[in-house]
Design an enzyme around this catalytic site. Sequence first.
Site, PDB file in Angstrom:
ATOM      1  N   THR B 145       0.938  -1.292  -0.072  1.00  0.00           N
ATOM      2  CA  THR B 145       0.016  -0.147  -0.085  1.00  0.00           C
ATOM      3  C   THR B 145       0.986   1.262   0.032  1.00  0.00           C
ATOM      4  OG1 THR B 145      -1.449  -1.299   1.382  1.00  0.00           O
ATOM      5  CG2 THR B 145      -1.891   1.187   1.149  1.00  0.00           C
ATOM      6  N   GLU B 146       0.561   2.258  -0.897  1.00  0.00           N
ATOM      7  CA  GLU B 146       1.280   3.517  -0.983  1.00  0.00           C
ATOM      8  C   GLU B 146       3.019   3.343  -0.794  1.00  0.00           C
ATOM      9  OE1 GLU B 146      -0.249   6.097  -1.728  1.00  0.00           O
ATOM     10  OE2 GLU B 146      -2.294   5.769  -1.214  1.00  0.00           O
ATOM     11  N   ALA B 147       3.405   2.063  -1.497  1.00  0.00           N
ATOM     12  CA  ALA B 147       4.961   1.604  -1.542  1.00  0.00           C
ATOM     13  C   ALA B 147       5.308   1.841   0.019  1.00  0.00           C
ATOM     14  CB  ALA B 147       5.619   2.744  -2.512  1.00  0.00           C
TER      15      ALA B 147
END
Lengths: 439, 402
Positions: B145-147
Amino acid sequence: MRVLMLGWEFPPYVSGGLGRHCYELTRGLAGQGTKILFFMPKKGTNVNVPWAEIVGISPRTNKKQRTGKTDAPSGWKEVDQLSPYPIGPYNEGRAIQLNPYTYIEPAAPTGERPAVQPQEFTKLEEPNYETENYPTNFFEAVMTYNQSVVQEAMTRIDQFDVIHAHDWITMPAAVEIKKRTGKPLVVTVHSTEKDRTANIYPMEWIVSIERHGVKNADRVIAVSKMTKQQLIDEHHVPADKIHVVYNAVNPEEYKGENPEKQEHIVLFAGRLTSQKGPIFFLKTAREVLDHRPDMKIKFIVCGKGDLLPGLIEEAVHMGLTGKVTFTGFIPDDELVKIYNSADVYVLPSVSEPFGITVLEAMSARTPVIVSKTSGVSEVIKHCFRVDFWDTNEMANKIISILSHEPLKKCMTANAEREADLFDWNEVAKKTIKVYREMM
Amino acid sequence: MPSVCMYFEVHQPVRINKFTVFSQTNKPYEDYFDWSRNRMYFNRITSKCYAPTNALMLSLVEQHDFKITYSLSGVFMEQAQKFNPDLMESFRALADTGKVEFLDETYYHSLASLFSEEEFKEQVEKNRALKKDLLDYKATMFRNTEALYSNQIASMVEKMGYKGMLAEGSEKILDWRSPNYIYTPPNSNLKVLLRNYRLSDDIAFRFSNRDWEGYPLTADTYTSWLANNDGQTINLFMDYETFGEHQWESTGIFNFLRHLPQEANKYENLSFKTASETADYPTVGNIDVPWAMSWADVDRDLSAWLGNEMQQDCFDRIKRMEKMVKENKNHENKHIWRLLQTSDHLYYLCTKWWADGDVHKYFNPYDSPYDAFINYANVLTDFEKKLIAEKNELDLSAPREP
């Protein structure tokens, strides 16, 4: 640059935001090299500031002369005569008829009001004082003041370059001085007649003075985009003539200790008139208490106005006895304490040109709920914005603020920082820019 | 000359319904979430972005030497099935070309990797299962998620058997080094692909900015910039909604994309690779990330989701519910709890306006983060009450010790 500023009230004589605004504005202007000549209706011996020459103009009447205060008051006091703000029956019998904000019953003898057009106002050399009708005395007092202002200004014609008037009440004189001297005029609109009456029976003669003033001014300063739009819509003022300059706050004056207390406090502070929406505050209080009888919450209503007796009665009917406290007029130092002890500040105004109390509450680290029909809601982010009639939503927000410490912490820390951005020196700077534009 | 890895994140949150302190419900799944608004958003973004971009991508991979990589959040796929099944078919068509790769991620686009390894694994497994079902695809690479990335997250991902994962190419971890190489965490063989944020953001954020010196950006200019790079790979990672939603069609973004492969193909060595092909390059060094980082904002940390007291409060409440939810055994409750974990709900509470204001405002359906908090907190409170009530019922009905 030399400015002739036509005022209405000035500390220590204040009844609302206008006096404070003039105080801070003139200080800021002077600090940036502007010379100020300030006219106001009367002047106690203690109305003196180092940055402006303040001239008290005595309104002439041929009735028995109203006596001003003889003993110089200490601290900031209310203006007791010619106040642009409401003076209610709780005001020890002071002159109701001299109050332009007083709610007028539609049954008032409108037929007997003098049929005077705005452009004629300044021509009234000797008004006819025989008329005893309700609005007439006030009308006359205003006109007499305006005439005296014009006369005084003409004796000082070489002492100013720009004329600056605040709100309708000094506009007739301002326009006349402009006409006679050819000097440029700027008027600041802090509120319109429509705002002040919440559009319930606005007085037509005041509206026409207002229209006459903004039309004849070279520039208009509006305290919000909302007010600007109103002037465009109602008075057909060209948009490029109106500059929006938001109000400001001196945050340090509102900082205080957050006292230990046994109950939550939800605060309303403002004149008790339809404009400020106090009835929606009471309705919200009822909804909050109905939903959370387990929470200890006190609702405080600060301020006075002609709705006060009605509101007290309403609160009793709504079963809010012991839950709502009406404080009446509150001096500034007391108000700071109340801001600091409050957990929520609510401004449910029906029509609020700016709403400077919101910045004050934010400076005191109190979360704010602001009606969408307020100028301040255009520019601040760290607040809740609601419709003034949506008491259910206000109750939702109040209960949520009181229930969640992290929300309160986060919001107040950011709001305090945001309020700091509203600086009176910026207001003065923008005002000087408007002066320059006219020269 | 390096190869190019283009990766797109495809995600739509299940947005929460208006929920006040007065709200009550017997149908939490229906009432906690604003299904009509979710449908409206989903369909709008599908017509502006997903449908036209998928069609374009399909023609590009078929006509050119062009490869791309996606990850689809489970909540995206779930809404696509519900609101627009044809859209999943178009992803299936892309998968079937063999030139398009799909990565695994958490089904709920959540921050589970920060608080529970068990929960994290379950959510990844759930996403994998749905992807198998809808796309008949098995991923070998991962993106969080979101890197979100840290040594600890990398170690969980490696244990789960992935060949590599994606992360932000921040100076905080690279210092003077280039993001255009493959790195590994300390004592690990996991291949980490780092986002080249300058070249990625030229498309994702700056493309339509008239004050930017690169404006207007054309495909041939951009490919010349790509060709000027050294290293093994240029990793261009961005939200899929860049095409048509963040950058509107009128900005020329689709034309840019349409010409990108053929312009790149003019350079002999500038080829496109999928994420797993990129991970075949040998490692050049280590990256040591003891704290979690992300690709969000200028801070590249967790502050977009956990930066203020409101966000931490809600996140703590979600974490505290885990035990109760898992003992509850009710599948719907578990699904609700997880839908409430979607990171967007926390993102809406962000108050970092002073630095990244514009971006946050753009993505926020609420009037203010404070309104977002109230809504979210009210749902959490209602859900907690429900769990406690069910737990008490369960305890009462359980056989007692004599």
